[in-house]
Motif scaffolding. Sequence first.
Motif, PDB file in Angstrom:
ATOM      1  N   LEU A 271       0.819  -1.212   0.000  1.00 20.62           N
ATOM      2  CA  LEU A 271       0.000   0.000   0.000  1.00 20.62           C
ATOM      3  C   LEU A 271       0.857   1.268   0.000  1.00 20.62           C
ATOM      4  O   LEU A 271       0.521   2.254  -0.659  1.00 20.62           O
ATOM      5  CB  LEU A 271      -0.938  -0.015   1.212  1.00 20.62           C
ATOM      6  N   ASP A 272       1.968   1.243   0.748  1.00 21.16           N
ATOM      7  CA  ASP A 272       2.823   2.426   0.812  1.00 21.16           C
ATOM      8  C   ASP A 272       3.408   2.755  -0.556  1.00 21.16           C
ATOM      9  O   ASP A 272       3.457   3.920  -0.975  1.00 21.16           O
ATOM     10  CB  ASP A 272       3.960   2.212   1.821  1.00 21.16           C
ATOM     11  N   LEU A 273       3.859   1.697  -1.263  1.00 23.25           N
ATOM     12  CA  LEU A 273       4.452   1.902  -2.574  1.00 23.25           C
ATOM     13  C   LEU A 273       3.422   2.464  -3.555  1.00 23.25           C
ATOM     14  O   LEU A 273       3.695   3.401  -4.313  1.00 23.25           O
ATOM     15  CB  LEU A 273       5.020   0.582  -3.101  1.00 23.25           C
ATOM     16  N   VAL A 274       2.210   1.895  -3.532  1.00 18.32           N
ATOM     17  CA  VAL A 274       1.155   2.357  -4.435  1.00 18.32           C
ATOM     18  C   VAL A 274       0.761   3.783  -4.101  1.00 18.32           C
ATOM     19  O   VAL A 274       0.563   4.628  -4.988  1.00 18.32           O
ATOM     20  CB  VAL A 274      -0.069   1.419  -4.355  1.00 18.32           C
ATOM     21  N   ALA A 275       0.633   4.093  -2.806  1.00 19.35           N
ATOM     22  CA  ALA A 275       0.251   5.442  -2.392  1.00 19.35           C
ATOM     23  C   ALA A 275       1.292   6.466  -2.837  1.00 19.35           C
ATOM     24  O   ALA A 275       0.946   7.558  -3.301  1.00 19.35           O
ATOM     25  CB  ALA A 275       0.076   5.490  -0.876  1.00 19.35           C
ATOM     26  N   LYS A 276       2.577   6.119  -2.721  1.00 17.99           N
ATOM     27  CA  LYS A 276       3.626   7.033  -3.173  1.00 17.99           C
ATOM     28  C   LYS A 276       3.555   7.239  -4.678  1.00 17.99           C
ATOM     29  O   LYS A 276       3.810   8.339  -5.183  1.00 17.99           O
ATOM     30  CB  LYS A 276       5.002   6.475  -2.777  1.00 17.99           C
ATOM     31  N   ASP A 277       3.204   6.159  -5.383  1.00 16.80           N
ATOM     32  CA  ASP A 277       3.061   6.234  -6.833  1.00 16.80           C
ATOM     33  C   ASP A 277       1.960   7.227  -7.207  1.00 16.80           C
ATOM     34  O   ASP A 277       2.113   8.053  -8.110  1.00 16.80           O
ATOM     35  CB  ASP A 277       2.725   4.846  -7.369  1.00 16.80           C
ATOM     36  N   ILE A 278       0.843   7.148  -6.506  1.00 18.50           N
ATOM     37  CA  ILE A 278      -0.283   8.054  -6.763  1.00 18.50           C
ATOM     38  C   ILE A 278       0.087   9.488  -6.398  1.00 18.50           C
ATOM     39  O   ILE A 278      -0.215  10.435  -7.132  1.00 18.50           O
ATOM     40  CB  ILE A 278      -1.521   7.584  -5.977  1.00 18.50           C
ATOM     41  N   ASP A 279       0.762   9.650  -5.260  1.00 20.73           N
ATOM     42  CA  ASP A 279       1.166  10.996  -4.846  1.00 20.73           C
ATOM     43  C   ASP A 279       2.109  11.633  -5.865  1.00 20.73           C
ATOM     44  O   ASP A 279       2.051  12.848  -6.107  1.00 20.73           O
ATOM     45  CB  ASP A 279       1.847  10.943  -3.471  1.00 20.73           C
ATOM     46  N   ARG A 280       2.962  10.830  -6.460  1.00 20.03           N
ATOM     47  CA  ARG A 280       3.895  11.363  -7.465  1.00 20.03           C
ATOM     48  C   ARG A 280       3.116  11.905  -8.673  1.00 20.03           C
ATOM     49  O   ARG A 280       3.423  12.969  -9.213  1.00 20.03           O
ATOM     50  CB  ARG A 280       4.869  10.279  -7.908  1.00 20.03           C
ATOM     51  N   THR A 281       2.075  11.175  -9.068  1.00 18.95           N
ATOM     52  CA  THR A 281       1.243  11.638 -10.184  1.00 18.95           C
ATOM     53  C   THR A 281       0.519  12.925  -9.816  1.00 18.95           C
ATOM     54  O   THR A 281       0.431  13.866 -10.626  1.00 18.95           O
ATOM     55  CB  THR A 281       0.219  10.552 -10.565  1.00 18.95           C
ATOM     56  N   MET A 314       1.133  18.642   0.539  1.00 17.68           N
ATOM     57  CA  MET A 314       1.627  19.987   0.850  1.00 17.68           C
ATOM     58  C   MET A 314       2.142  20.065   2.284  1.00 17.68           C
ATOM     59  O   MET A 314       3.141  20.735   2.558  1.00 17.68           O
ATOM     60  CB  MET A 314       0.522  21.016   0.604  1.00 17.68           C
ATOM     61  N   GLU A 315       1.462  19.354   3.188  1.00 21.30           N
ATOM     62  CA  GLU A 315       1.926  19.346   4.577  1.00 21.30           C
ATOM     63  C   GLU A 315       3.272  18.637   4.690  1.00 21.30           C
ATOM     64  O   GLU A 315       4.181  19.095   5.396  1.00 21.30           O
ATOM     65  CB  GLU A 315       0.891  18.656   5.461  1.00 21.30           C
ATOM     66  N   GLY A 326       5.184  22.483  -6.073  1.00 24.75           N
ATOM     67  CA  GLY A 326       5.827  22.033  -7.301  1.00 24.75           C
ATOM     68  C   GLY A 326       7.323  22.281  -7.288  1.00 24.75           C
ATOM     69  O   GLY A 326       8.117  21.437  -7.706  1.00 24.75           O
ATOM     70  N   VAL A 327       7.733  23.461  -6.780  1.00 26.84           N
ATOM     71  CA  VAL A 327       9.153  23.790  -6.718  1.00 26.84           C
ATOM     72  C   VAL A 327       9.889  22.843  -5.772  1.00 26.84           C
ATOM     73  O   VAL A 327      10.962  22.302  -6.100  1.00 26.84           O
ATOM     74  CB  VAL A 327       9.351  25.252  -6.271  1.00 26.84           C
ATOM     75  N   LEU A 328       9.315  22.627  -4.590  1.00 23.88           N
ATOM     76  CA  LEU A 328       9.959  21.753  -3.608  1.00 23.88           C
ATOM     77  C   LEU A 328      10.025  20.313  -4.102  1.00 23.88           C
ATOM     78  O   LEU A 328      11.024  19.612  -3.906  1.00 23.88           O
ATOM     79  CB  LEU A 328       9.190  21.816  -2.280  1.00 23.88           C
ATOM     80  N   ALA A 329       8.956  19.865  -4.769  1.00 18.00           N
ATOM     81  CA  ALA A 329       8.948  18.498  -5.295  1.00 18.00           C
ATOM     82  C   ALA A 329      10.005  18.326  -6.374  1.00 18.00           C
ATOM     83  O   ALA A 329      10.687  17.292  -6.449  1.00 18.00           O
ATOM     84  CB  ALA A 329       7.560  18.177  -5.855  1.00 18.00           C
ATOM     85  N   ALA A 330      10.162  19.338  -7.223  1.00 17.34           N
ATOM     86  CA  ALA A 330      11.175  19.259  -8.282  1.00 17.34           C
ATOM     87  C   ALA A 330      12.573  19.213  -7.683  1.00 17.34           C
ATOM     88  O   ALA A 330      13.436  18.457  -8.149  1.00 17.34           O
ATOM     89  CB  ALA A 330      11.026  20.453  -9.221  1.00 17.34           C
ATOM     90  N   ARG A 331      12.818  20.028  -6.643  1.00 17.81           N
ATOM     91  CA  ARG A 331      14.135  20.042  -6.006  1.00 17.81           C
ATOM     92  C   ARG A 331      14.476  18.687  -5.394  1.00 17.81           C
ATOM     93  O   ARG A 331      15.643  18.276  -5.373  1.00 17.81           O
ATOM     94  CB  ARG A 331      14.179  21.119  -4.930  1.00 17.81           C
TER      95      ARG A 331
END
Length: 346
Positions: A271-281, A314-315, A326-331
């Motif tokens: 579940l953690d891996l799938v959730a991270k996958d969704i969050d990345r999208t 965002m939290e 978006g900026v923080l995620a890109a960094r």
Amino acid sequence: MFTVNKSRSPETPGRPCETEVALYRWVAENGRMDAALAARELGLTMAELESAVTSLTDLGLLRPESDDPAMLRPVNPDLVAAVVTTSIESAIRTQQAELHTIREHFANLRDHYRKSVSRLPVLGIEILPGPQEVRAALTMASQQCAHEVLACQPGGSRSPEVLQEALPRDTAMLARGVRIRTLYHHTARFNGPSQEYVATLSARGAEYRTRHQLFGRLIVFDRALAFIPQAGDTWGAVVIREPSTVSYLCDMFEQEWSQATPFSNAAADGLDLVAKDIDRTILRLLAAGMKDATIARRIGMSLRTARRHIADIMETLGAESRFQAGVLAARQGLLDEEPQHSASVD
């Protein structure tokens, strides 16, 4: 002294040439016609002057005095132009009337053409206004299907009632040797009814794959009959039989299918891996400036659930705005492409 440029192109009928314009101006400024003086100041020969006088008199721009015919006086050019252009304006009005009549005659045929087009079956378009008509048409199409079904079913979950209705229909097609391929959103892997449905029909030969984003709802039977949603917030559908359009929709499906991954249980994948996958999208869509409702629709998630994911992201990032997220995620490299599962095109 007036000078006249005598190099000119052939005169336009009904229009004074440069020499005639110069002579008219000279007469208007001097108030009388003195041939010898005019010829000298304008640099004209007497023959050229007499020719210009004759032309201006014929045009009506110079007129002899009533009490002294030898004396010429200028005439208001606006009055002369009105006389000269009368025949031209009359011809234009006649042509405009003829043009209007022609357009009216052809416009009267417009309704006949539209009615004929609406009856042409070659267009291959049919509108099904409501869910009852859609279900009936899908049932008939599945009964007549002989080779293949391609389906794209966006959304994270399908209602048990819809799945229950589709089960016997799909089972019957599989029993006849029809190949069934269906695309779902990745989020469907969290939905219990969808998992059970996929497991049941996969055992009978159906194929299922998932993607984070899909182009929209689509069902195609035997690459000849396609169903797409009707525009607007309706439960209707558009049935397409036009070969080129159906072929284009099949190509869209094949492109998505080649990039999709086999359907699997989210719990089995972790579940953690799938959730991270969704969050990345979701992060990519946020960085692209998309709104919550658009993100929810693109990944097959309810608006409420999508907003909860966005708030958590965002939290976690410590971002106060979408742009900052978006900026923080890109960094942090969170927008990089995720590893793709191998999925060969059958």
